[in-house]
Write a protein that holds these residues in place. Structure first.
Motif, PDB file in Angstrom:
ATOM      1  N   LEU A 143     -12.166  -0.508  12.561  1.00  0.00           N
ATOM      2  CA  LEU A 143     -10.749  -0.374  12.865  1.00  0.00           C
ATOM      3  C   LEU A 143      -9.926  -0.694  11.623  1.00  0.00           C
ATOM      4  N   LYS A 144      -9.038   0.223  11.279  1.00  0.00           N
ATOM      5  CA  LYS A 144      -8.153   0.003  10.142  1.00  0.00           C
ATOM      6  C   LYS A 144      -6.801  -0.531  10.590  1.00  0.00           C
ATOM      7  N   ALA A 145      -6.262   0.011  11.665  1.00  0.00           N
ATOM      8  CA  ALA A 145      -4.943  -0.412  12.118  1.00  0.00           C
ATOM      9  C   ALA A 145      -4.739  -0.003  13.560  1.00  0.00           C
ATOM     10  N   VAL A 155       5.275  -1.577  16.595  1.00  0.00           N
ATOM     11  CA  VAL A 155       4.523  -2.714  16.064  1.00  0.00           C
ATOM     12  C   VAL A 155       3.248  -2.189  15.427  1.00  0.00           C
ATOM     13  N   VAL A 156       3.016  -2.551  14.176  1.00  0.00           N
ATOM     14  CA  VAL A 156       1.808  -2.153  13.454  1.00  0.00           C
ATOM     15  C   VAL A 156       0.998  -3.403  13.134  1.00  0.00           C
ATOM     16  N   LEU A 157      -0.275  -3.390  13.524  1.00  0.00           N
ATOM     17  CA  LEU A 157      -1.178  -4.505  13.258  1.00  0.00           C
ATOM     18  C   LEU A 157      -2.290  -4.011  12.353  1.00  0.00           C
ATOM     19  N   ARG A 158      -2.450  -4.678  11.237  1.00  0.00           N
ATOM     20  CA  ARG A 158      -3.536  -4.339  10.301  1.00  0.00           C
ATOM     21  C   ARG A 158      -4.082  -5.621   9.709  1.00  0.00           C
ATOM     22  N   GLY A 159      -5.279  -5.997  10.165  1.00  0.00           N
ATOM     23  CA  GLY A 159      -5.825  -7.272   9.718  1.00  0.00           C
ATOM     24  C   GLY A 159      -4.879  -8.393  10.106  1.00  0.00           C
ATOM     25  N   SER A 160      -4.490  -9.199   9.144  1.00  0.00           N
ATOM     26  CA  SER A 160      -3.582 -10.319   9.402  1.00  0.00           C
ATOM     27  C   SER A 160      -2.128  -9.958   9.173  1.00  0.00           C
ATOM     28  N   VAL A 161      -1.862  -8.676   8.940  1.00  0.00           N
ATOM     29  CA  VAL A 161      -0.497  -8.225   8.663  1.00  0.00           C
ATOM     30  C   VAL A 161       0.118  -7.638   9.926  1.00  0.00           C
ATOM     31  N   PRO A 263      -0.747   2.109   7.129  1.00  0.00           N
ATOM     32  CA  PRO A 263       0.065   0.956   6.742  1.00  0.00           C
ATOM     33  C   PRO A 263      -0.034   0.714   5.240  1.00  0.00           C
ATOM     34  N   SER A 264       0.855  -0.113   4.707  1.00  0.00           N
ATOM     35  CA  SER A 264       0.842  -0.411   3.290  1.00  0.00           C
ATOM     36  C   SER A 264      -0.507  -0.995   2.885  1.00  0.00           C
TER      37      SER A 264
END
Length: 271
Positions: A143-145, A155-161, A263-264
């Motif tokens: 899973l990347k995001a 709402v965008v979740l990516r790892g701890s961001v 995401p960035s």
């Protein structure tokens, strides 16, 4: 009764007719009277209403209750009589291409792009994931995001961001509109909206729980949430598929993987 047909009528088969072979002749012996049933556990003849029920190899007596989700089942005459409440249900993205639908179907899909997990017929909710080939063999994915769109809040979740409305968020809980994001533990982010709960472990797992108000109103990789497993593989065109890959790829969220949500500081999807 001292002499009757050659087969017992037991609590285990209260709704089953005796086979013809049982009726061919009478045999001597002790049998239950007409309208009574043999309880194999006690060896006693009882009325149907007093026959026990079974669940997971356990025996329950008349009036005993068990829970099934948000419903309560009561033992009545060898059968479970259950309330018919519509229950909340959870879909899981379990990591490495493993999925569990709202209605309980488990399947594997190793696509590496952006896909719709759940979309609401009233256009108030869409949840998408972006995955990539993390092992280099196209037989697993990571899973990347994940992105949750509720009404106008994204709402965008990516790892701890965590990114909400285009800006990174570092202080929790954080609320925008009807959506709240909080750090549920060192492991999970928790996103909440009316009738919606999303848990993300910051790595590879997502658990989406929908309340009863969303019952029979969603489709996507998470299935239909209508308590009918036969239509879980409904495609984006409304067809019911039997082939997982055909079903899953119909929920591609972009025209090509190069258009996928990124995401960035993330790479674009692999093709």
């Amino acid at each position: 009764t001292q002499s009757t047909w050659g087969c017992h009528k037991t609590c285990a088969y209260v709704d089953t007719e005796l086979p013809r072979s049982c009726l061919d002749e009478t045999v001597p012996g002790c049998f239950c009277a007409e309208g009574m049933y043999l309880n194999p556990t006690t060896g006693l003849c009882v009325e149907r209403a007093d026959c026990p029920c079974r669940y997971r190899d356990e025996e329950f007596t008349k009036g005993d209750k068990i829970s099934q989700g948000c419903n309560t089942c009561t033992c009545m005459g060898a059968k479970w009589q259950c309330s018919q409440h519509k229950c909340d249900s959870t879909c899981g993205v379990l990591g490495h291409g493993h999925f569990a639908t709202f209605d309980g179907i488990f399947y594997n899909f190793f696509g590496t792009c952006e896909y719709v997990l759940a979309t609401h017929e009233d256009d108030i909710l869409e949840i998408r994931i972006q995955s990539y080939d993390c092992e280099g063999d196209m037989r697993t994915n990571c899973l990347k995001a994940v992105v949750l769109q509720y009404n106008t809040t994204s709402v965008v979740l990516r790892g701890s961001v965590v990114n909400i409305g285009g800006s990174d968020v570092t202080a929790f809980p954080f609320t925008e509109g009807e959506v709240t994001v909080q750090s549920a533990s060192s492991t999970f982010f928790h996103v909440r909206a009316p009738g919606i709960s999303l848990l993300y472990d910051k790595v590879n797992r997502i658990y989406i729980t929908l309340g009863q108000d969303h019952n029979d109103k969603v489709t996507g990789l998470c299935g239909t949430y209508d308590y009918n497993v036969k239509n879980d593989f409904t495609t984006s065109n409304g067809d019911t598929e039997t082939i997982v890959d055909t079903f899953a790829t119909s929920w591609l969220a972009v025209s090509s993987c190069n258009d996928a949500f990124t995401p960035s500081n993330s790479d674009s999807c692999s093709t």
